[in-house]
Scaffold this motif. Structure first.
Motif, PDB file in Angstrom:
ATOM      1  N   ARG A 148      27.946   5.745   4.067  1.00 12.03           N
ATOM      2  CA  ARG A 148      26.579   6.101   4.445  1.00 12.03           C
ATOM      3  C   ARG A 148      25.590   5.292   3.603  1.00 12.03           C
ATOM      4  N   PRO A 149      24.702   4.519   4.230  1.00  6.88           N
ATOM      5  CA  PRO A 149      23.702   3.772   3.463  1.00  6.88           C
ATOM      6  C   PRO A 149      22.604   4.695   2.949  1.00  6.88           C
ATOM      7  N   ILE A 150      22.168   4.452   1.719  1.00  5.90           N
ATOM      8  CA  ILE A 150      21.056   5.186   1.124  1.00  5.90           C
ATOM      9  C   ILE A 150      20.148   4.172   0.437  1.00  5.90           C
ATOM     10  N   THR A 151      18.868   4.213   0.752  1.00  6.23           N
ATOM     11  CA  THR A 151      17.903   3.327   0.109  1.00  6.23           C
ATOM     12  C   THR A 151      17.218   4.057  -1.034  1.00  6.23           C
ATOM     13  N   PHE A 152      17.209   3.426  -2.204  1.00  5.26           N
ATOM     14  CA  PHE A 152      16.566   3.998  -3.381  1.00  5.26           C
ATOM     15  C   PHE A 152      15.346   3.178  -3.769  1.00  5.26           C
ATOM     16  N   ILE A 153      14.252   3.869  -4.077  1.00  5.01           N
ATOM     17  CA  ILE A 153      13.091   3.231  -4.692  1.00  5.01           C
ATOM     18  C   ILE A 153      13.081   3.650  -6.150  1.00  5.01           C
ATOM     19  N   ASP A 154      13.091   2.677  -7.038  1.00  6.13           N
ATOM     20  CA  ASP A 154      13.073   2.954  -8.471  1.00  6.13           C
ATOM     21  C   ASP A 154      11.635   2.803  -8.947  1.00  6.13           C
ATOM     22  N   THR A 155      10.913   3.937  -9.100  1.00  4.48           N
ATOM     23  CA  THR A 155       9.513   3.876  -9.516  1.00  4.48           C
ATOM     24  C   THR A 155       9.409   3.912 -11.031  1.00  4.48           C
ATOM     25  N   PRO A 156       8.385   3.296 -11.583  1.00  3.22           N
ATOM     26  CA  PRO A 156       8.228   3.243 -13.040  1.00  3.22           C
ATOM     27  C   PRO A 156       8.066   4.616 -13.667  1.00  3.22           C
ATOM     28  N   GLY A 157       8.595   4.786 -14.866  1.00  7.50           N
ATOM     29  CA  GLY A 157       8.472   6.055 -15.563  1.00  7.50           C
ATOM     30  C   GLY A 157       7.394   6.051 -16.611  1.00  7.50           C
ATOM     31  N   HIS A 158       6.843   4.895 -16.949  1.00  7.73           N
ATOM     32  CA  HIS A 158       5.828   4.808 -17.987  1.00  7.73           C
ATOM     33  C   HIS A 158       4.516   5.418 -17.513  1.00  7.73           C
ATOM     34  N   ALA A 159       3.802   6.091 -18.425  1.00  6.87           N
ATOM     35  CA  ALA A 159       2.577   6.803 -18.063  1.00  6.87           C
ATOM     36  C   ALA A 159       1.521   5.898 -17.465  1.00  6.87           C
ATOM     37  N   ALA A 160       1.469   4.640 -17.873  1.00  4.64           N
ATOM     38  CA  ALA A 160       0.440   3.707 -17.381  1.00  4.64           C
ATOM     39  C   ALA A 160       0.609   3.371 -15.914  1.00  4.64           C
ATOM     40  N   PHE A 161       1.800   3.673 -15.347  1.00  6.86           N
ATOM     41  CA  PHE A 161       2.070   3.283 -13.965  1.00  6.86           C
ATOM     42  C   PHE A 161       2.101   4.492 -13.023  1.00  6.86           C
ATOM     43  N   ASN A 162       1.233   5.479 -13.312  1.00  9.43           N
ATOM     44  CA  ASN A 162       1.243   6.694 -12.496  1.00  9.43           C
ATOM     45  C   ASN A 162       0.887   6.423 -11.036  1.00  9.43           C
ATOM     46  N   LYS A 163       0.016   5.458 -10.796  1.00  9.88           N
ATOM     47  CA  LYS A 163      -0.371   5.171  -9.416  1.00  9.88           C
ATOM     48  C   LYS A 163       0.800   4.650  -8.609  1.00  9.88           C
ATOM     49  N   MET A 164       1.655   3.844  -9.227  1.00 12.51           N
ATOM     50  CA  MET A 164       2.805   3.295  -8.510  1.00 12.51           C
ATOM     51  C   MET A 164       3.825   4.375  -8.219  1.00 12.51           C
ATOM     52  N   ARG A 165       3.958   5.313  -9.119  1.00 18.22           N
ATOM     53  CA  ARG A 165       4.884   6.409  -8.872  1.00 18.22           C
ATOM     54  C   ARG A 165       4.387   7.232  -7.688  1.00 18.22           C
ATOM     55  N   GLN A 166       3.064   7.431  -7.617  1.00 22.01           N
ATOM     56  CA  GLN A 166       2.493   8.166  -6.502  1.00 22.01           C
ATOM     57  C   GLN A 166       2.780   7.456  -5.187  1.00 22.01           C
ATOM     58  N   ARG A 167       2.669   6.149  -5.170  1.00 21.31           N
ATOM     59  CA  ARG A 167       2.967   5.383  -3.962  1.00 21.31           C
ATOM     60  C   ARG A 167       4.428   5.557  -3.565  1.00 21.31           C
ATOM     61  N   GLY A 168       5.319   5.601  -4.567  1.00 22.17           N
ATOM     62  CA  GLY A 168       6.729   5.806  -4.265  1.00 22.17           C
ATOM     63  C   GLY A 168       6.954   7.080  -3.486  1.00 22.17           C
ATOM     64  N   ALA A 169       6.226   8.145  -3.864  1.00 22.25           N
ATOM     65  CA  ALA A 169       6.377   9.420  -3.172  1.00 22.25           C
ATOM     66  C   ALA A 169       5.891   9.331  -1.738  1.00 22.25           C
ATOM     67  N   GLU A 170       4.930   8.459  -1.473  1.00 20.82           N
ATOM     68  CA  GLU A 170       4.348   8.374  -0.143  1.00 20.82           C
ATOM     69  C   GLU A 170       5.268   7.675   0.860  1.00 20.82           C
TER      70      GLU A 170
END
Length: 336
Positions: free
Chosen positions: A54-76
């Motif tokens: 079964r294929p599964i696609t993973f997005i690895d979003t940044p964990g550093h506090a300065a990159f909160n906007k990118m993590r939010q995009r990952g959720a979208e």
């Protein structure tokens, strides 16, 4: 319209150093952790693995506090978030931030309690802390699944992957490969050898070689479609990540890649610029202005600002830096 079952898109979230990249590293049997600056993920990467055919696609979003906007995009752009919490550290600031983004995106969540191989850890304490932030696992009367793992040793990782498949199967994720192409840009950069590069996840339709594409006002042709293994593909189905080479310029992260000439429904564009917060405020203000609270220095631009030129390796990192700057005290002259 011929809907087919599509590959699920999973985002890994959590506090810095709680083991997100180590988890993907174990799953993918590769060493991306060693190649990241300071051991912290710098920008979004998308990878596809196969578990029990079964294929599964993973997005690895940044964990550093300065990159909160990118993590939010990952959720979208995700179907399911795996929220990683270290058993020896518990809920931390970026954990809480991730929970906020998960709630805002209204996305399903699966909790992975990591580092359970360490001595004297208490996973139940983590579950209690999560409950304080309305993440209720089944033991606390909620419906959120939790899996105890060790990303270092691999303990519980197979169980985690099985749970991902079960939860996403219940969602009955489907897409139409015959629909007009829509692919979300999750990272973009300009490579000295390849030129403009956009890493995307296909949402609808099929991305094909030599397909004429448009991203906003940027146009081009898919000269190369390269997966995370460096392999050239002829076409990419919904749910899969791919790198596109052939666009005339570098698109912004979060933009939609479409096929030129295809028919799309009319969608109202945002009338405001990306930096138009003041514009929005002025347009939405009431006639009765409280002059005592009006910041004239800000409006008239008399406040002295630090002038900066910002340069970053990729668009995602650039946006994260710009998001963290104090607009009242910093004047960005140029960025790129």
């Amino acid at each position: 319209m011929a809907l087919i079952k599509r590959c699920p898109v999973i985002t890994i979230m959590g506090h810095v150093d709680h083991g997100k990249t180590t988890l993907l590293d174990y799953i993918r049997k590769s060493r991306i952790q060693a190649g990241e600056i300071g051991g912290i993920t710098q920008h979004i990467g998308a990878y596809q693995i196969t578990f029990k055919d079964r294929p599964i696609t993973f997005i690895d979003t940044p964990g550093h506090a300065a990159f909160n906007k990118m993590r939010q995009r990952g959720a979208e752009v995700t179907d399911l978030v795996v929220l990683v919490v270290a058993a020896n550290d518990g809920v931390k600031p970026q954990t809480i931030e991730s929970i906020r983004h998960i709630k805002e995106a209204k996305v399903a969540v699966l909790v992975a309690i990591n580092k359970t191989d360490l001595a004297d850890v208490r996973p139940d304490d983590v579950k209690s802390q999560l409950a304080e932030h309305d993440i209720l696992v089944q033991e606390y009367g909620g419906d959120i699944e939790v899996v105890e793992i060790s990303a270092k040793t691999g303990k519980g990782v197979d169980k985690l992957l099985e749970m991902i498949i079960v939860l996403t199967d219940l969602m009955e994720l489907k897409a139409d490969p015959q629909a007009p192409l829509e692919a979300v840009v999750i990272e973009s950069t300009k490579d000295k050898n390849k030129g403009s590069v956009a890493r995307v996840i296909v949402k609808q339709g099929t991305l094909k070689m030599r397909q004429e594409l448009a991203v906003g006002e940027i146009i081009g042709k898919a000269r190369c479609l390269i997966n995370e293994k460096g392999e050239l593909l002829k076409e990419v189905l919904p749910g899969s990540p791919i790198e596109i080479v052939g666009l005339a310029d570098v698109p912004e992260v979060g933009e939609i890649v479409k096929e030129m000439g295809a028919s799309y429904g009319d969608k109202k564009e945002n009338d405001f610029s990306q930096t138009g917060e003041l514009e929005k405020t002025l347009i939405g203000c009431e006639e009765n202005v409280d002059w005592d609270k009006l910041d004239l220095d800000y409006i008239l631009g008399e406040k002295e600002k630090i002038k900066l030129i910002v340069k970053a390796d990729v668009k995602g990192t650039l946006e994260a830096i710009l998001q963290s700057l104090d607009q009242d005290s910093v004047d960005v002259l140029r960025c790129g």
